[in-house]
Design a protein around this motif. Sequence first.
Motif, PDB file in Angstrom:
ATOM      1  N   ALA A  24       2.524  17.242  28.966  1.00 19.08           N
ATOM      2  CA  ALA A  24       3.118  16.166  29.753  1.00 19.08           C
ATOM      3  C   ALA A  24       3.702  16.706  31.057  1.00 19.08           C
ATOM      4  O   ALA A  24       3.578  16.072  32.111  1.00 19.08           O
ATOM      5  CB  ALA A  24       4.203  15.464  28.938  1.00 19.08           C
ATOM      6  N   ARG A  49       0.433  17.485  33.264  1.00 17.42           N
ATOM      7  CA  ARG A  49      -0.467  16.385  33.615  1.00 17.42           C
ATOM      8  C   ARG A  49       0.259  15.179  34.200  1.00 17.42           C
ATOM      9  O   ARG A  49      -0.348  14.412  34.968  1.00 17.42           O
ATOM     10  CB  ARG A  49      -1.260  15.958  32.369  1.00 17.42           C
ATOM     11  N   GLU A  50       1.521  14.987  33.823  1.00 18.83           N
ATOM     12  CA  GLU A  50       2.270  13.821  34.287  1.00 18.83           C
ATOM     13  C   GLU A  50       3.644  14.267  34.803  1.00 18.83           C
ATOM     14  O   GLU A  50       4.681  13.772  34.374  1.00 18.83           O
ATOM     15  CB  GLU A  50       2.407  12.800  33.152  1.00 18.83           C
ATOM     16  N   LYS A 106       6.955  12.113  35.762  1.00 20.63           N
ATOM     17  CA  LYS A 106       6.821  10.712  35.356  1.00 20.63           C
ATOM     18  C   LYS A 106       7.887  10.298  34.337  1.00 20.63           C
ATOM     19  O   LYS A 106       8.122   9.106  34.151  1.00 20.63           O
ATOM     20  CB  LYS A 106       5.426  10.467  34.778  1.00 20.63           C
ATOM     21  N   TYR A 133       2.126   6.192  30.800  1.00 20.79           N
ATOM     22  CA  TYR A 133       1.920   7.650  30.854  1.00 20.79           C
ATOM     23  C   TYR A 133       1.784   8.141  29.413  1.00 20.79           C
ATOM     24  O   TYR A 133       2.766   8.311  28.701  1.00 20.79           O
ATOM     25  CB  TYR A 133       3.083   8.329  31.576  1.00 20.79           C
ATOM     26  N   TRP A 191       3.687  11.549  28.082  1.00 15.34           N
ATOM     27  CA  TRP A 191       5.134  11.388  27.922  1.00 15.34           C
ATOM     28  C   TRP A 191       5.449  10.355  26.842  1.00 15.34           C
ATOM     29  O   TRP A 191       6.401  10.517  26.070  1.00 15.34           O
ATOM     30  CB  TRP A 191       5.780  10.965  29.247  1.00 15.34           C
TER      31      TRP A 191
END
Length: 334
Positions: free
Chosen positions: A67, A70-71, A74, A214, A217
Amino acid sequence: MKAAPLPPPADDGEMAAWKAPAAMLLVQLFNTGMVLLSKVSIGGGMFVFALLTYRSLFGAAIILPIALLRERGKWKEMYWHAAGWIFLNAFMGYAIPMSLFYYGLHDTTASYATIFINLIPLVTFILSLVFRMGMSGSLKIVGAVVSIGGTMIISLYRGKILHLWGSILRPHNEEHVDAASHHHLRGAILLAGSSLMFACWYLIQSKVLKVFPYKYWSSMATCLVGGLQTALAGVIFRRDKNAWKIGWDINLLTIVYSGALATAAKYSLNSWAVSMKGPSYPPMFMPLSLVFTVVLGSIFIGDDITVGSLIGTVLVIVGTYIFLWAKGNERLEK
């Protein structure tokens, strides 16, 4: 001389066409391994809420770095509204259904418990129609009915036992004492409740992805919150510290496997599939877990393969592919 034109890049829809079924196939393989390992661990006396807590927290720890990569950043968008839905997602999709499932598994067998997992598509189908979240089409209805019919045959009709091979972890002729115990009815009720909760969870997960889109997450937070919920329940039900101890044994293997594959990977892949295909898509692959459990359960822990289980398995496969074919045609028409 002109160079040959490069082939056009693969369309995202074409990529998803094979990625989504492959992801769901992996989820069912992960699920099968979890059921078999959990049956051995719980049968050996492991505290259910300890298993649930450790596997969920371990799963959250695995998803967290993904997480973050990649995010990135967020998590700051997780406001109270999204947090509330994630809390409900963990409660309805992990704490309650997995607790019911594990206690039901303790009172029955791996193959019998998996039958109730396969009731989830039918329940999800009904709920999807009630809430108008898709799943229309006569062929998809046929596929669902055939799949559920296959699971019912496995449940109600045994037929001749086929001694195809010996088991690895348990002698073939050893009877499963807990399957024939007087707690079998209680186990069936618990498993039925678990199936209902899981069906509701797929609809809730669809809502979570709308308020907080997302998936990594969301999956990490669901695992973390689910672990805290089951830890609290475990402390309430049993104060003995020894119930929470683990060593270098099958219990640790079950926790690591369940946390990494049956929790972290499963929740991430399911979230992705729901975002791509909708809440009715992942449950339709659950009948395949029955096929895997019947075969692998026979090989590893000595569950019997019968004529009824083979007939039911064929119907499960046929029904699943009728549904997938209808789903694919529906996407092409759109």
